[in-house]
Design a protein around this motif. Structure first.
Motif, mmCIF file in Angstrom:
data_model
loop_
_atom_site.group_PDB
_atom_site.id
_atom_site.type_symbol
_atom_site.label_atom_id
_atom_site.label_comp_id
_atom_site.label_asym_id
_atom_site.label_seq_id
_atom_site.Cartn_x
_atom_site.Cartn_y
_atom_site.Cartn_z
ATOM 1 N N UNK A 55 0.795 -1.240 0.000
ATOM 2 C CA UNK A 55 0.000 0.000 0.000
ATOM 3 C C UNK A 55 0.826 1.288 0.000
ATOM 4 N N UNK A 59 -3.185 2.726 -3.575
ATOM 5 C CA UNK A 59 -3.829 1.714 -4.426
ATOM 6 C C UNK A 59 -5.093 2.208 -5.105
ATOM 7 N N UNK A 115 -2.635 -12.537 1.421
ATOM 8 C CA UNK A 115 -3.370 -13.339 0.441
ATOM 9 C C UNK A 115 -3.206 -12.817 -0.977
ATOM 10 N N UNK A 119 -8.225 -9.874 -7.253
ATOM 11 C CA UNK A 119 -8.821 -8.893 -8.163
ATOM 12 C C UNK A 119 -7.892 -8.631 -9.346
ATOM 13 N N UNK B 393 -13.622 -10.817 -0.773
ATOM 14 C CA UNK B 393 -13.634 -11.645 -1.989
ATOM 15 C C UNK B 393 -13.765 -13.139 -1.665
ATOM 16 N N UNK B 417 -9.930 -1.802 -3.252
ATOM 17 C CA UNK B 417 -8.578 -2.376 -3.128
ATOM 18 C C UNK B 417 -7.999 -2.212 -1.728
ATOM 19 N N UNK B 418 -8.620 -1.347 -0.919
ATOM 20 C CA UNK B 418 -8.154 -1.166 0.463
ATOM 21 C C UNK B 418 -8.320 -2.476 1.251
ATOM 22 N N UNK B 420 -8.254 -5.470 -0.187
ATOM 23 C CA UNK B 420 -7.551 -6.554 -0.886
ATOM 24 C C UNK B 420 -6.076 -6.165 -0.864
ATOM 25 N N UNK B 421 -5.180 -6.858 -0.237
ATOM 26 C CA UNK B 421 -5.344 -8.155 0.416
ATOM 27 C C UNK B 421 -6.124 -8.084 1.721
ATOM 28 N N UNK B 422 -6.624 -9.232 2.103
ATOM 29 C CA UNK B 422 -7.545 -9.272 3.236
ATOM 30 C C UNK B 422 -6.833 -8.968 4.562
ATOM 31 N N UNK B 424 -6.109 -9.686 8.552
ATOM 32 C CA UNK B 424 -6.084 -10.814 9.496
ATOM 33 C C UNK B 424 -6.111 -10.280 10.920
#
Lengths: 124, 464
Positions: A55, A59, A115, A119, B393, B417-418, B420-422, B424
């Protein structure tokens, strides 16, 4: 004369005892007590660095959202300061650098990657 | 020298070593209290956070008028629902229902149900806290009411340039729309008021709806507002309850003799500003410098909120919303309208493809009281709503029973997109986050100044 010998024995015992306590026992105890806490801050810091890699440049097309995103990662990166602070404390009580490093590597190897960016993959 | 004297030296040394050890390392706690405060101070500086500034409560004549209008069912076509039907103080000024039920319903929320086979309001009722704050730029889930120019009081709305003149703020603009929406307060042309109401209201036909197919969309909205003012203030002769309203309008607007729908909307907005302001949350007190106002768990939650949870990216500012539009992967299963099988969110207001599936970030003050969550009210608990943010997602790799994709490519592409990625977070961290959100709560102490015992029309106000 026997009194002097007694004192000498006590002094030598003390020196040896202090040596054992400072160089052996305290580092082991310190590491054992703080292992979990240190592993946690290492994990948090690693995640924060990874998040910054993703980030750091922003993004979205929205300037405000990117700015807030960077702010939140900077807050997350405070965990790296905690890692440094705890590391310095451990070193100061005699925990060796290599044993700290091996603990860090163990944690990093266990930390899952962020992950997969589904997208972008689907767009690509 | 005795044997005990020899022992005193190593014992003292041992104690000294233990003390030094404890002092230099501290107890094995990753985040002791003072450190959390230090970190939180850095986060507060980073995000430039300030305690919320709120106007002093004052029940002036305009407030009294707005209060009467807010609670009076006479504003609805069939005289059975008021603004307060879907905005109850007990439910954090929402209603506890997934999707609100306006006219054609019975019972009090959240047990309220439809009694006529008509289309239900497609979205969850938003709460009303602090909507007079300068941070508020848009209202409704799709932001169809928005500020275009705050200095010149130019607002965007479905009425476009036909918006009545004299509306003071965005809240006043918003107050008009439930009045002219069929499934909220307007009702249908053949609706009648109940026969067990006070005699001046019993069994009356809904005169607010004009069933003229030649009318334009804006006229269809303007006409009920004009007719509502006639209902409230009478035309020529007045009955007793209309006289009461005329007095309230006169007291609120002393320099006026003719009252418009803008006066009505401004009064409702004024009431909402005064009544639904969170004046003293634990978080605001903490921001004012009283660090004991938050528990360590709440502080840890705040750090997660502003840090690794990424919550503050969109839930930013004094009201915890950026008032922008994002998709977090909540795609309602219910149709938005007869010709729209899915709720396209912001797209409904702009018809821009990039806005499809996006919804305005909901503000979070008093969020613990406004369940269920999301625009479709699909998540009953706050914990579940938080967890749903972590992996928007999740359904991208899943299928429906008929073999089709659980979510389509447009929906996948819409997800912010904030997220993604997820994200934890552990169970404990999620718990801390919940604790922090509860620190944003505020319950008004002057309920008797907010909820009236009766309204000018004499209709039952239907409050629990």
């Amino acid at each position: 004369m026997p009194k002097l010998l007694n004192i000498l024995i006590v002094v030598i015992t003390l020196i040896l005892g202090v040596e054992v306590i400072f160089n052996r026992i305290i580092p082991i105890v310190a590491l054992a007590i703080n292992k979990q806490a240190y592993e946690q801050v290492v994990m948090n810091c690693e995640e924060a660095r990874e998040t910054w890699r993703v980030f750091g440049q922003g993004v979205t097309a929205d300037k405000q959202t990117n700015g807030e995103l960077q702010n939140s990662v900077k807050v997350q990166l405070l965990s790296c300061l905690h890692q440094e602070a705890l590391k310095n404390k451990l070193l100061s009580v005699g925990v060796s650098g290599p044993s700290i490093r091996s603990m860090e590597l163990e944690v990093i190897s266990k930390t899952p990657d962020l992950p997969y960016d589904l997208e972008r993959a689907l767009k690509g | 020298m005795s044997y005990k004297s020899y022992l005193a030296i190593p014992v003292s040394l041992g104690v000294a070593i233990v003390v030094w050890f404890v002092l230099s390392l501290g107890w094995p706690d990753a985040t002791p209290s003072t450190q959390i405060d230090r970190d939180l101070a850095k986060a507060i500086k980073q995000f430039n956070l300030q305690p919320l500034e709120v106007r002093r409560f004052e029940a002036d004549p305009k407030y009294k008028l707005g209060q009467a209008l807010f609670f009076d069912p006479v504003l609805s076509g069939p005289r059975d629902v008021s603004c307060s039907t879907c905005h109850l103080l007990q439910y954090g000024t929402s209603d506890g229902l997934s999707q609100s039920i306006g006219v054609h319903g019975v019972g009090l929320s959240p047990e309220r149900r439809l009694i006529k086979p008509v289309r239900q309001h497609p979205r969850h009722a938003l709460n009303l806290w602090n909507r007079d704050n300068n941070a508020v730029r848009a209202l409704f889930w799709d932001g169809r009411i928005e500020i275009l120019n705050s200095e010149r009081r130019i607002f965007g709305s479905p009425l476009g340039k036909d918006l009545p003149p004299g509306l003071e703020n965005i809240l006043a603009v918003q107050a008009l729309f439930p009045l002219v929406t069929t499934e909220e307060m307007l009702g249908e042309v053949d609706d009648r008021s109940a026969t067990d109401l006070p005699k001046e209201h019993a069994g009356l036909l809904n005169e607010l709806v004009t069933n003229d197919p030649s009318m334009s969309e804006t006229s269809r909205m303007e006409a009920p507002l004009r007719l509502l003012m006639t209902r409230l203030l009478g035309a020529g002769s007045m009955i007793e309850w209309q006289e009461r309203y005329r007095v309230l309008f006169h007291n609120a607007y002393r320099s006026k003799n003719i009252f418009t729908v803008a006066d009505l909307a401004n009064a409702i907005a004024h009431f909402e500003e005064m009544a639904f302001a969170t004046r003293d949350s634990a978080w605001d007190r903490y921001l004012s410098g009283r660090s004991s106002m938050l528990s360590d768990d709440e502080k840890r939650g705040a750090l997660i909120f502003y840090g690794k949870g990424r919550c503050a990216v969109c839930h930013s500012g004094p009201l915890f919303s950026d008032f922008k539009y994002h998709s977090i992967g909540v795609f309602g299963v219910r149709a938005y309208s007869a010709d729209m099988p899915e709720d396209f969110g912001r797209w409904n207001a702009t018809h821009e493809e990039e806005d499809r599936y996006k919804f305005r970030t909901p503000p979070l003050r008093n969020v613990t009281k406004t369940s269920p969550y999301f625009h479709d009210g699909s998540e009953p608990s706050l914990r579940a709503a938080i967890i749903r943010h972590f992996d928007p997602l999740e359904k991208a790799t899943k299928y429906n029973p008929d073999g089709s994709f659980a979510i389509n490519i447009r929906q996948i592409n819409a997800v912010s997109p904030v997220l993604v990625p997820s994200i934890r977070l552990s169970e404990k961290e999620t718990g801390s986050l919940l604790s922090f959100l509860s620190a944003l709560d505020y319950q008004p102490t002057n309920v008797e100044d907010i909820v009236p015992k009766s309204v000018p029309s004499g209709l039952p106000i239907g409050q629990p």
